[in-house]
Design a protein around this motif. Structure first.
Motif, PDB file in Angstrom:
ATOM      1  N   SER A 151       7.752  -5.531   4.997  1.00  0.00           N
ATOM      2  CA  SER A 151       6.448  -4.879   4.999  1.00  0.00           C
ATOM      3  C   SER A 151       5.416  -5.861   4.465  1.00  0.00           C
ATOM      4  O   SER A 151       5.710  -6.671   3.577  1.00  0.00           O
ATOM      5  CB  SER A 151       6.464  -3.631   4.120  1.00  0.00           C
ATOM      6  N   TYR A 152       4.212  -5.792   5.022  1.00  0.00           N
ATOM      7  CA  TYR A 152       3.099  -6.608   4.522  1.00  0.00           C
ATOM      8  C   TYR A 152       1.994  -5.683   4.016  1.00  0.00           C
ATOM      9  O   TYR A 152       0.807  -5.965   4.117  1.00  0.00           O
ATOM     10  CB  TYR A 152       2.592  -7.554   5.617  1.00  0.00           C
ATOM     11  N   GLU A 153       2.424  -4.540   3.479  1.00  0.00           N
ATOM     12  CA  GLU A 153       1.527  -3.543   2.918  1.00  0.00           C
ATOM     13  C   GLU A 153       1.623  -3.576   1.393  1.00  0.00           C
ATOM     14  O   GLU A 153       2.722  -3.782   0.854  1.00  0.00           O
ATOM     15  CB  GLU A 153       1.886  -2.149   3.431  1.00  0.00           C
ATOM     16  N   PRO A 154       0.512  -3.360   0.689  1.00  0.00           N
ATOM     17  CA  PRO A 154       0.562  -3.325  -0.778  1.00  0.00           C
ATOM     18  C   PRO A 154       1.554  -2.274  -1.272  1.00  0.00           C
ATOM     19  O   PRO A 154       1.685  -1.195  -0.687  1.00  0.00           O
ATOM     20  CB  PRO A 154      -0.870  -2.948  -1.175  1.00  0.00           C
ATOM     21  N   ASP A 155       2.273  -2.623  -2.326  1.00  0.00           N
ATOM     22  CA  ASP A 155       3.209  -1.724  -3.000  1.00  0.00           C
ATOM     23  C   ASP A 155       4.426  -1.335  -2.159  1.00  0.00           C
ATOM     24  O   ASP A 155       5.105  -0.365  -2.470  1.00  0.00           O
ATOM     25  CB  ASP A 155       2.501  -0.454  -3.504  1.00  0.00           C
ATOM     26  N   GLU A 156       4.719  -2.078  -1.097  1.00  0.00           N
ATOM     27  CA  GLU A 156       5.934  -1.856  -0.319  1.00  0.00           C
ATOM     28  C   GLU A 156       6.783  -3.123  -0.389  1.00  0.00           C
ATOM     29  O   GLU A 156       6.255  -4.230  -0.242  1.00  0.00           O
ATOM     30  CB  GLU A 156       5.622  -1.529   1.142  1.00  0.00           C
ATOM     31  N   GLN A 183      -8.537  -4.577   2.109  1.00  0.00           N
ATOM     32  CA  GLN A 183      -8.531  -4.617   3.579  1.00  0.00           C
ATOM     33  C   GLN A 183      -8.295  -3.219   4.132  1.00  0.00           C
ATOM     34  O   GLN A 183      -7.422  -2.497   3.671  1.00  0.00           O
ATOM     35  CB  GLN A 183      -7.436  -5.568   4.043  1.00  0.00           C
ATOM     36  N   SER A 184      -9.048  -2.842   5.128  1.00  0.00           N
ATOM     37  CA  SER A 184      -8.953  -1.489   5.666  1.00  0.00           C
ATOM     38  C   SER A 184      -7.615  -1.237   6.356  1.00  0.00           C
ATOM     39  O   SER A 184      -6.998  -2.145   6.897  1.00  0.00           O
ATOM     40  CB  SER A 184     -10.096  -1.221   6.653  1.00  0.00           C
ATOM     41  N   HIS A 206      -0.311  -0.672  10.523  1.00  0.00           N
ATOM     42  CA  HIS A 206       0.309  -1.356   9.381  1.00  0.00           C
ATOM     43  C   HIS A 206       0.792  -2.734   9.815  1.00  0.00           C
ATOM     44  O   HIS A 206       0.989  -2.987  11.002  1.00  0.00           O
ATOM     45  CB  HIS A 206       1.489  -0.549   8.833  1.00  0.00           C
ATOM     46  N   LEU A 207       1.007  -3.591   8.831  1.00  0.00           N
ATOM     47  CA  LEU A 207       1.388  -4.974   9.111  1.00  0.00           C
ATOM     48  C   LEU A 207       2.810  -5.265   8.662  1.00  0.00           C
ATOM     49  O   LEU A 207       3.277  -4.734   7.653  1.00  0.00           O
ATOM     50  CB  LEU A 207       0.416  -5.935   8.416  1.00  0.00           C
ATOM     51  N   ARG A 208       3.464  -6.144   9.420  1.00  0.00           N
ATOM     52  CA  ARG A 208       4.828  -6.584   9.136  1.00  0.00           C
ATOM     53  C   ARG A 208       4.852  -8.106   9.131  1.00  0.00           C
ATOM     54  O   ARG A 208       4.143  -8.758   9.891  1.00  0.00           O
ATOM     55  CB  ARG A 208       5.804  -6.051  10.191  1.00  0.00           C
ATOM     56  N   PRO A 216      -6.325   1.820   9.018  1.00  0.00           N
ATOM     57  CA  PRO A 216      -5.987   0.714   9.902  1.00  0.00           C
ATOM     58  C   PRO A 216      -7.052  -0.378   9.862  1.00  0.00           C
ATOM     59  O   PRO A 216      -8.117  -0.201   9.299  1.00  0.00           O
ATOM     60  CB  PRO A 216      -5.900   1.370  11.284  1.00  0.00           C
ATOM     61  N   GLY A 217      -6.748  -1.484  10.477  1.00  0.00           N
ATOM     62  CA  GLY A 217      -7.656  -2.609  10.453  1.00  0.00           C
ATOM     63  C   GLY A 217      -7.580  -3.404  11.736  1.00  0.00           C
ATOM     64  O   GLY A 217      -6.799  -3.076  12.614  1.00  0.00           O
ATOM     65  N   PRO A 218      -8.369  -4.428  11.835  1.00  0.00           N
ATOM     66  CA  PRO A 218      -9.379  -4.845  10.874  1.00  0.00           C
ATOM     67  C   PRO A 218     -10.636  -3.985  10.984  1.00  0.00           C
ATOM     68  O   PRO A 218     -10.899  -3.382  12.027  1.00  0.00           O
ATOM     69  CB  PRO A 218      -9.681  -6.285  11.274  1.00  0.00           C
ATOM     70  N   ALA A 219     -11.372  -3.938   9.909  1.00  0.00           N
ATOM     71  CA  ALA A 219     -12.614  -3.164   9.885  1.00  0.00           C
ATOM     72  C   ALA A 219     -13.502  -3.591  11.048  1.00  0.00           C
ATOM     73  O   ALA A 219     -13.603  -4.773  11.366  1.00  0.00           O
ATOM     74  CB  ALA A 219     -13.344  -3.390   8.559  1.00  0.00           C
ATOM     75  N   GLY A 220     -14.079  -2.636  11.702  1.00  0.00           N
ATOM     76  CA  GLY A 220     -14.959  -2.907  12.826  1.00  0.00           C
ATOM     77  C   GLY A 220     -14.275  -2.931  14.178  1.00  0.00           C
ATOM     78  O   GLY A 220     -14.938  -2.873  15.203  1.00  0.00           O
TER      79      GLY A 220
END
Length: 117
Positions: free
Chosen positions: A66-71, A98-99, A31-33, A101-105
């Motif tokens: 939080s840098y997550e959608p809906d938080e 955006q995936s 997750h991102l902050r 966890p991430g980043p995709a790949g």
């Protein structure tokens, strides 16, 4: 002005869509902050490299969001407490597509085994 309002700059946009250091190093995050003072995007403490907390220790910037959608929560590292903060400059999260966890790949197949408690 309160101490919190002096250490949060709601006008600063986020530094990007993902953890600055993980993207440079080829790492991944759970997750991102977002630093509420300078906009730095770092990965959470469950992520392998815990860049958001490292950013706090390196800069002294005590507040993250939080840098997550809906938080919409904030956290104070010094007080070890969550709090309600102001609306920050957009965007308020990474893109929904955006995936996680991430980043995709970049996420290993055994990613759950690599998380911190």
């Amino acid at each position: 002005m309160t101490r919190i309002s002096l250490e949060i700059d709601a006008s600063v946009p986020p530094s990007g869509r993902g953890c600055v250091e993980c993207l440079k190093e080829g790492g991944w995050w759970l997750h991102l902050r977002r630093c509420a003072q300078c906009g730095h995007i770092g990965c959470c403490d469950a992520s392998p490299r815990q860049h958001a907390t490292k950013h706090f220790h390196e800069t002294g910037h005590p507040f993250i969001a939080s840098y997550e959608p809906d938080e919409a929560w904030f956290y104070d590292y010094r007080q070890n407490a969550f709090f309600d903060g102001p609306e920050l400059a957009p965007p308020s999260s990474h893109p929904r597509h955006q995936s996680v966890p991430g980043p995709a790949g970049a996420v290993p197949s055994n990613w759950m085994d690599l998380l911190h408690d």
